[in-house]
Design an enzyme around this catalytic site. Sequence first.
Site, mmCIF file in Angstrom:
data_model
loop_
_atom_site.group_PDB
_atom_site.id
_atom_site.type_symbol
_atom_site.label_atom_id
_atom_site.label_comp_id
_atom_site.label_asym_id
_atom_site.label_seq_id
_atom_site.Cartn_x
_atom_site.Cartn_y
_atom_site.Cartn_z
ATOM 1 N N GLN A 161 -47.877 -26.979 -16.612
ATOM 2 C CA GLN A 161 -46.940 -27.478 -15.543
ATOM 3 C C GLN A 161 -47.331 -28.402 -14.338
ATOM 4 O O GLN A 161 -46.440 -28.887 -13.671
ATOM 5 C CB GLN A 161 -47.433 -26.121 -14.650
ATOM 6 C CG GLN A 161 -46.511 -24.650 -15.459
ATOM 7 C CD GLN A 161 -46.819 -23.849 -13.818
ATOM 8 O OE1 GLN A 161 -45.608 -22.686 -14.106
ATOM 9 N NE2 GLN A 161 -47.224 -23.584 -13.496
ATOM 10 N N ASN A 162 -48.095 -29.172 -15.110
ATOM 11 C CA ASN A 162 -48.564 -30.550 -14.099
ATOM 12 C C ASN A 162 -47.598 -31.149 -14.818
ATOM 13 O O ASN A 162 -47.050 -31.479 -15.328
ATOM 14 C CB ASN A 162 -50.202 -30.638 -14.891
ATOM 15 C CG ASN A 162 -51.296 -29.862 -14.636
ATOM 16 O OD1 ASN A 162 -50.736 -28.970 -13.795
ATOM 17 N ND2 ASN A 162 -51.813 -30.223 -14.815
ATOM 18 N N GLY A 170 -56.156 -23.269 -15.949
ATOM 19 C CA GLY A 170 -57.054 -23.776 -14.539
ATOM 20 C C GLY A 170 -54.635 -23.532 -14.130
ATOM 21 O O GLY A 170 -54.280 -24.282 -13.716
ATOM 22 N N HIS A 206 -42.735 -28.911 -15.937
ATOM 23 C CA HIS A 206 -42.133 -29.106 -14.301
ATOM 24 C C HIS A 206 -41.876 -30.352 -14.276
ATOM 25 O O HIS A 206 -41.858 -31.041 -13.060
ATOM 26 C CB HIS A 206 -43.026 -28.957 -13.548
ATOM 27 C CG HIS A 206 -43.190 -27.025 -13.097
ATOM 28 N ND1 HIS A 206 -43.942 -26.324 -12.305
ATOM 29 C CD2 HIS A 206 -42.371 -26.205 -12.940
ATOM 30 C CE1 HIS A 206 -43.626 -25.386 -12.390
ATOM 31 N NE2 HIS A 206 -42.535 -24.661 -13.373
ATOM 32 N N ASP A 213 -48.766 -34.815 -13.945
ATOM 33 C CA ASP A 213 -49.567 -35.926 -14.189
ATOM 34 C C ASP A 213 -49.641 -36.140 -15.596
ATOM 35 O O ASP A 213 -48.499 -35.444 -17.112
ATOM 36 C CB ASP A 213 -50.778 -35.831 -13.156
ATOM 37 C CG ASP A 213 -51.410 -34.455 -14.317
ATOM 38 O OD1 ASP A 213 -51.558 -35.191 -15.751
ATOM 39 O OD2 ASP A 213 -52.708 -33.487 -13.809
ATOM 40 N N SER A 223 -52.806 -19.946 -11.412
ATOM 41 C CA SER A 223 -53.393 -19.354 -10.595
ATOM 42 C C SER A 223 -52.322 -18.319 -10.911
ATOM 43 O O SER A 223 -52.328 -17.226 -10.419
ATOM 44 C CB SER A 223 -53.062 -19.594 -8.822
ATOM 45 O OG SER A 223 -51.742 -19.791 -8.975
HETATM 46 P P1 NAD Z 1 -52.293 -23.268 -9.070
HETATM 47 O O1 NAD Z 1 -52.215 -24.778 -7.981
HETATM 48 O O2 NAD Z 1 -51.196 -22.239 -8.107
HETATM 49 O O3 NAD Z 1 -53.731 -22.799 -9.178
HETATM 50 C C1 NAD Z 1 -54.250 -23.531 -9.588
HETATM 51 C C2 NAD Z 1 -55.298 -22.534 -10.295
HETATM 52 O O4 NAD Z 1 -56.362 -23.105 -10.798
HETATM 53 C C3 NAD Z 1 -56.185 -21.680 -9.670
HETATM 54 O O5 NAD Z 1 -56.497 -20.328 -10.673
HETATM 55 C C4 NAD Z 1 -57.714 -21.924 -9.818
HETATM 56 O O6 NAD Z 1 -58.853 -20.781 -9.248
HETATM 57 C C5 NAD Z 1 -58.182 -22.783 -10.635
HETATM 58 N N1 NAD Z 1 -58.780 -23.708 -10.774
HETATM 59 C C6 NAD Z 1 -59.176 -24.990 -9.613
HETATM 60 N N2 NAD Z 1 -60.277 -25.267 -10.096
HETATM 61 C C7 NAD Z 1 -60.458 -25.011 -11.039
HETATM 62 C C8 NAD Z 1 -61.004 -26.147 -11.632
HETATM 63 N N3 NAD Z 1 -61.906 -27.311 -11.612
HETATM 64 N N4 NAD Z 1 -61.276 -25.421 -14.107
HETATM 65 C C9 NAD Z 1 -60.553 -24.404 -13.908
HETATM 66 N N5 NAD Z 1 -59.242 -24.184 -12.873
HETATM 67 C C10 NAD Z 1 -59.339 -24.340 -11.518
HETATM 68 O O7 NAD Z 1 -51.372 -24.110 -10.455
HETATM 69 P P2 NAD Z 1 -50.125 -23.945 -11.412
HETATM 70 O O8 NAD Z 1 -49.990 -22.656 -11.318
HETATM 71 O O9 NAD Z 1 -49.808 -24.443 -11.578
HETATM 72 O O10 NAD Z 1 -49.470 -24.311 -10.086
HETATM 73 C C11 NAD Z 1 -48.870 -25.561 -9.307
HETATM 74 C C12 NAD Z 1 -47.887 -26.251 -9.053
HETATM 75 O O11 NAD Z 1 -48.326 -27.198 -8.287
HETATM 76 C C13 NAD Z 1 -47.156 -26.596 -10.235
HETATM 77 O O12 NAD Z 1 -45.665 -26.804 -10.394
HETATM 78 C C14 NAD Z 1 -47.476 -28.002 -10.814
HETATM 79 O O13 NAD Z 1 -46.265 -28.855 -11.202
HETATM 80 C C15 NAD Z 1 -47.639 -28.417 -8.893
HETATM 81 N N6 NAD Z 1 -48.927 -29.169 -8.911
HETATM 82 C C16 NAD Z 1 -49.285 -29.788 -10.355
HETATM 83 C C17 NAD Z 1 -50.173 -30.738 -9.563
HETATM 84 C C18 NAD Z 1 -50.708 -31.992 -11.371
HETATM 85 O O14 NAD Z 1 -49.564 -32.587 -11.560
HETATM 86 N N7 NAD Z 1 -51.932 -32.019 -11.014
HETATM 87 C C19 NAD Z 1 -51.665 -31.194 -9.280
HETATM 88 C C20 NAD Z 1 -51.122 -29.914 -7.920
HETATM 89 C C21 NAD Z 1 -49.890 -29.576 -7.537
#
Ligand code: NAD
Length: 231
Positions: free
Chosen positions: A90-91, A174, A108, A93, A176
């Site tokens: 879903q990332n 990673g 995404h 990045d 939720s």
């Molecule tokens: P989310 O942010 O809803 O949930 C994050 C989950 O990661 C939580 O369950 C938490 O327990 C877990 N977590 C946090 N830190 C962690 C770690 N160090 N190690 C392991 N687990 C860890 O994530 P989602 O379900 O991917 O939804 C996020 C939405 O926002 C997506 O649509 C995404 O595209 C976008 N988003 C993307 C990025 C990115 O590309 N890096 C960053 C923020 C949001």
Amino acid sequence: MAVKHNKIVILSGAGVSADSGIKTFRAEDGLWENHQVEDVASPEGFERDPELVLRFYNERRQQISKAQPNAAHKAIAELEKQYEVVVITQNIDDLHERGGSSQVLHVHGEITKARSLYNNLEVFDIGYQDINLGDTCELGGQLRPHIVWFGEAVEHIDSALEHISEAGKVLVVGTSLNVFPVASLVRYAHPEAEKVINALDLQHPPVDYEYLQGKAADVVPSLVLRWLGGR
Ligand code: NAD
């Protein structure tokens, strides 16, 4: 469908990049980097204030360009030594690719790409360059980030379903499980597959998954050693 024991599917969310310094989306307060998600991740938000939305993703792009893949991204890539590995993320990045993974499906969208308001299917590679108001495609359509916003169709869903339903091992890391499509894809894993989920704080991990609580950068490398050693 027969299970493929040599195939691994990784379903990843924002948490896999948290150990690289990129903040997750905080479902409990509805904020993403201090913005209401609907302001920066919906077509309506973009119509209301395109400058704010472009600036938001320009900042994300710059931040991602400076981040480095962490031990979890790198360990996932190591699995390719012995398995066919498909990462469904879903990332937005590019840290899985920079960590060495060769098959990555971004459901995404991707921060390093832009698309035209005239034609959603016209996608351009922009690397880490900004998108500004007035940047257009050849036909004059304003460019926007190639990111799937609320209410928009997710990418690669058919192939994602096919991959997860035949994989012999599935690692969910990673997420939720509040955001689609990963939240529903977890349920399409093969009944015979070995299923593992890693997160920091899941209240209700799916019952058919082994729950490994902790930071991805700590948990994923040891799981990968297990899978590479005890095949
Ligand atoms: P989310 O942010 O809803 O949930 C994050 C989950 O990661 C939580 O369950 C938490 O327990 C877990 N977590 C946090 N830190 C962690 C770690 N160090 N190690 C392991 N687990 C860890 O994530 P989602 O379900 O991917 O939804 C996020 C939405 O926002 C997506 O649509 C995404 O595209 C976008 N988003 C993307 C990025 C990115 O590309 N890096 C960053 C923020 C949001």
